[in-house]
Design a protein around this motif. Structure first.
Motif, PDB file in Angstrom:
ATOM      1  N   VAL A   1       0.885  -1.053  -0.086  1.00 24.22           N
ATOM      2  CA  VAL A   1       0.015   0.206  -0.068  1.00 24.22           C
ATOM      3  C   VAL A   1       0.853   1.303   0.142  1.00 24.22           C
ATOM      4  O   VAL A   1       0.442   2.023  -0.700  1.00 24.22           O
ATOM      5  CB  VAL A   1      -1.023  -0.009   1.255  1.00 24.22           C
TER       6      VAL A   1
ATOM      7  N   CYS B   1      -5.176   0.503   4.561  1.00 22.26           N
ATOM      8  CA  CYS B   1      -4.773   1.931   4.579  1.00 22.26           C
ATOM      9  C   CYS B   1      -3.230   1.893   5.537  1.00 22.26           C
ATOM     10  O   CYS B   1      -3.301   0.948   6.545  1.00 22.26           O
ATOM     11  CB  CYS B   1      -5.513   2.757   5.142  1.00 22.26           C
TER      12      CYS B   1
ATOM     13  N   LEU C   1       0.206   9.011   3.824  1.00 28.67           N
ATOM     14  CA  LEU C   1      -1.088   8.713   4.124  1.00 28.67           C
ATOM     15  C   LEU C   1      -1.632   7.909   2.536  1.00 28.67           C
ATOM     16  O   LEU C   1      -1.659   8.701   1.708  1.00 28.67           O
ATOM     17  CB  LEU C   1      -2.014   9.454   4.543  1.00 28.67           C
TER      18      LEU C   1
ATOM     19  N   THR D   1      -4.195   4.788   0.961  1.00 31.60           N
ATOM     20  CA  THR D   1      -5.276   3.824   0.747  1.00 31.60           C
ATOM     21  C   THR D   1      -5.157   2.871  -0.304  1.00 31.60           C
ATOM     22  O   THR D   1      -4.765   3.488  -1.297  1.00 31.60           O
ATOM     23  CB  THR D   1      -6.758   4.517   1.202  1.00 31.60           C
ATOM     24  N   ASP D   2      -5.136   1.583  -0.169  1.00 31.53           N
ATOM     25  CA  ASP D   2      -5.147   1.108  -1.353  1.00 31.53           C
ATOM     26  C   ASP D   2      -6.209   1.352  -2.332  1.00 31.53           C
ATOM     27  O   ASP D   2      -7.225   1.365  -2.129  1.00 31.53           O
ATOM     28  CB  ASP D   2      -5.220  -0.683  -1.074  1.00 31.53           C
TER      29      ASP D   2
ATOM     30  N   ARG E   1     -10.307   2.264  -1.905  1.00 34.75           N
ATOM     31  CA  ARG E   1     -10.672   3.643  -1.849  1.00 34.75           C
ATOM     32  C   ARG E   1     -12.190   4.063  -1.795  1.00 34.75           C
ATOM     33  O   ARG E   1     -12.956   3.249  -2.345  1.00 34.75           O
ATOM     34  CB  ARG E   1     -10.136   4.521  -2.877  1.00 34.75           C
TER      35      ARG E   1
ATOM     36  N   HIS F   1     -11.801   3.870   4.901  1.00 37.96           N
ATOM     37  CA  HIS F   1     -10.421   3.745   5.515  1.00 37.96           C
ATOM     38  C   HIS F   1      -9.819   4.845   5.812  1.00 37.96           C
ATOM     39  O   HIS F   1      -9.114   5.167   6.756  1.00 37.96           O
ATOM     40  CB  HIS F   1      -9.721   2.693   4.553  1.00 37.96           C
ATOM     41  N   GLY F   2      -9.592   5.643   4.838  1.00 36.88           N
ATOM     42  CA  GLY F   2      -8.980   7.030   4.818  1.00 36.88           C
ATOM     43  C   GLY F   2      -9.244   7.896   6.031  1.00 36.88           C
ATOM     44  O   GLY F   2      -8.631   8.566   6.727  1.00 36.88           O
TER      45      GLY F   2
ATOM     46  N   MET G   1      -8.670   6.363   9.200  1.00 38.05           N
ATOM     47  CA  MET G   1      -7.254   6.554   9.761  1.00 38.05           C
ATOM     48  C   MET G   1      -7.079   8.068  10.242  1.00 38.05           C
ATOM     49  O   MET G   1      -6.362   8.328  11.405  1.00 38.05           O
ATOM     50  CB  MET G   1      -6.337   6.205   8.434  1.00 38.05           C
TER      51      MET G   1
END
Length: 140
Positions: free
Chosen positions: A17, A55, A76, A78-79, A83, A87-88, A91
């Motif tokens: 990632v 992430c 930072l 996210t895969d 997205r 997840h972002g 985080m």
């Protein structure tokens, strides 16, 4: 679930990632590089969704004359396949709480001027643009 990568195997699992954001990174040196940075205060957090890392965030708690005690987000990501799944945002919320718990006054990060989607993401999380440097005040 978000946690800090402390074991080599956890750091290694974050590579795929992280490389999406930092394509110059090499798998062979990633763990050693992160370990060296950890000696300078760097921390690596990851969000796992099922068995996959969704992430990652590289960050450090630091002091500066301009911001006092702050949490600086180095990375930072996210895969790409995950997205827009929250997840972002999760985080960022985790980082925000960590910063507050550590007594930080602000969160800072820098983002390349070409990363328009990332800028929209940060702006939607109440961060301000200051000369292409993003910051968020943590005290009311």
């Amino acid at each position: 679930m978000i946690k800090l990568a402390v074991q080599d195997v956890e750091i290694e699992r974050c590579f795929a990632v992280m490389r999406q954001l930092r394509p110059h990174l090499q798998a062979e040196t990633f763990v050693a590089t992160v370990r060296e940075m950890m000696g300078q205060g760097f921390q690596l957090a990851f969000l796992q969704d099922s068995d996959a890392i969704a992430c990652v965030a590289g960050f450090r708690i630091q002091h500066s004359l301009v911001a006092g005690k702050n949490l600086y987000v180095d990375d930072l990501a996210t895969d790409e396949a995950q997205r827009s799944s929250g997840h972002g945002a999760a985080m960022m919320a985790w980082l925000r709480q960590l910063a507050k718990d550590a007594g930080c006054n602000e969160i800072h990060l820098d983002s390349g001027v070409q990363r328009h989607r990332a800028h929209r993401f940060y702006l939607n999380r109440n961060m301000d643009i200051v000369a292409h440097h993003f910051s968020e005040r943590l005290n009311d």
